[in-house]
Write a protein that holds these residues in place. Structure first.
Motif, PDB file in Angstrom:
ATOM      1  N   GLY A  72       5.063  -7.223   5.869  1.00  0.00           N
ATOM      2  CA  GLY A  72       4.750  -6.178   4.661  1.00  0.00           C
ATOM      3  C   GLY A  72       5.402  -4.925   4.963  1.00  0.00           C
ATOM      4  O   GLY A  72       5.452  -4.078   4.056  1.00  0.00           O
ATOM      5  N   GLY A  73       6.031  -4.784   6.185  1.00  0.00           N
ATOM      6  CA  GLY A  73       6.753  -3.309   6.298  1.00  0.00           C
ATOM      7  C   GLY A  73       7.931  -3.490   5.391  1.00  0.00           C
ATOM      8  O   GLY A  73       8.399  -4.618   4.606  1.00  0.00           O
ATOM      9  N   GLY A  74       8.538  -2.061   5.287  1.00  0.00           N
ATOM     10  CA  GLY A  74       9.751  -2.026   4.568  1.00  0.00           C
ATOM     11  C   GLY A  74      10.333  -0.546   4.407  1.00  0.00           C
ATOM     12  O   GLY A  74       9.652   0.302   5.183  1.00  0.00           O
ATOM     13  N   LEU A  75      10.933  -0.346   3.550  1.00  0.00           N
ATOM     14  CA  LEU A  75      11.641   0.991   3.168  1.00  0.00           C
ATOM     15  C   LEU A  75      10.917   1.512   1.911  1.00  0.00           C
ATOM     16  O   LEU A  75      11.072   0.831   0.904  1.00  0.00           O
ATOM     17  CB  LEU A  75      13.075   1.019   3.128  1.00  0.00           C
ATOM     18  N   VAL A  76      10.299   2.550   1.890  1.00  0.00           N
ATOM     19  CA  VAL A  76       9.568   3.304   0.788  1.00  0.00           C
ATOM     20  C   VAL A  76       9.747   4.834   0.742  1.00  0.00           C
ATOM     21  O   VAL A  76      10.186   5.259   1.786  1.00  0.00           O
ATOM     22  CB  VAL A  76       7.886   2.977   0.977  1.00  0.00           C
ATOM     23  N   GLN A  77       9.678   5.508  -0.223  1.00  0.00           N
ATOM     24  CA  GLN A  77       9.892   6.694  -0.434  1.00  0.00           C
ATOM     25  C   GLN A  77       8.394   7.392  -0.067  1.00  0.00           C
ATOM     26  O   GLN A  77       7.398   6.896  -0.384  1.00  0.00           O
ATOM     27  CB  GLN A  77      10.035   7.061  -1.857  1.00  0.00           C
ATOM     28  N   ALA A  78       8.311   8.725   0.081  1.00  0.00           N
ATOM     29  CA  ALA A  78       7.566   9.416   0.696  1.00  0.00           C
ATOM     30  C   ALA A  78       6.423   9.460  -0.654  1.00  0.00           C
ATOM     31  O   ALA A  78       6.982   9.623  -1.928  1.00  0.00           O
ATOM     32  CB  ALA A  78       7.778  10.700   0.792  1.00  0.00           C
ATOM     33  N   GLY A  79       5.182   9.241  -0.508  1.00  0.00           N
ATOM     34  CA  GLY A  79       4.415   9.307  -1.540  1.00  0.00           C
ATOM     35  C   GLY A  79       3.776   7.925  -1.790  1.00  0.00           C
ATOM     36  O   GLY A  79       2.880   7.628  -2.622  1.00  0.00           O
ATOM     37  N   GLY A  80       4.651   6.827  -1.539  1.00  0.00           N
ATOM     38  CA  GLY A  80       4.466   5.451  -2.023  1.00  0.00           C
ATOM     39  C   GLY A  80       3.557   4.709  -1.268  1.00  0.00           C
ATOM     40  O   GLY A  80       2.737   5.419  -0.171  1.00  0.00           O
TER      41      GLY A  80
END
Length: 125
Positions: free
Chosen positions: A8-16
């Motif tokens: 479930g990990g990954g790259l997300v933007q702040a606030g996501g």
């Protein structure tokens, strides 16, 4: 003995948001209290959250309280970490862990006997 596999990990933007999962092998999953830890680059592994065997009791590190939610589904041998309002400082490898040492300090890594391989969470600003 139990084997743990995070996802479930990954790259997300702040606030996501992200929802991490940890799948456990074995028929005795409900016998273990479960925890989530994380290791940020250049830092020690730190406690994030812990859930009791039944799921009725949860505990959080102050730095994540109000944004992270730990839960479990004993019928499916799964434990989850819902992460909301992500911040760049949440960037880390996240690990789930299992323990039967119910009277030991749940914030300490050595309390846990079994660990997953980790899943990377990267938060961009």
């Amino acid at each position: 003995q139990v084997q743990l596999v995070e996802s479930g990990g990954g790259l997300v933007q702040a606030g996501g948001s992200l929802r991490l999962s940890c799948a456990a092998s074995g028929r005795t999953f409900s016998s273990y209290a479960m925890g989530w830890f994380r290791r940020a680059p250049g830092k020690e592994r730190e406690f994030v959250a812990r859930i009791s065997r039944s799921g009725s009791a949860t505990y959080y590190a102050r730095s994540v309280e109000g944004r992270f939610t730990i839960s479990r589904d004993n019928a499916k041998n799964l434990v989850f970490l819902q992460i909301d309002s992500l911040k760049p400082e949440d960037t880390a490898v996240y690990y789930c862990a299992a323990t039967t040492r119910f009277r030991s300090d749940y914030r300490v890594s050595s309390t846990y006997d079994y660990w997953g391989q980790g899943t990377q969470v990267t938060v961009s600003s």
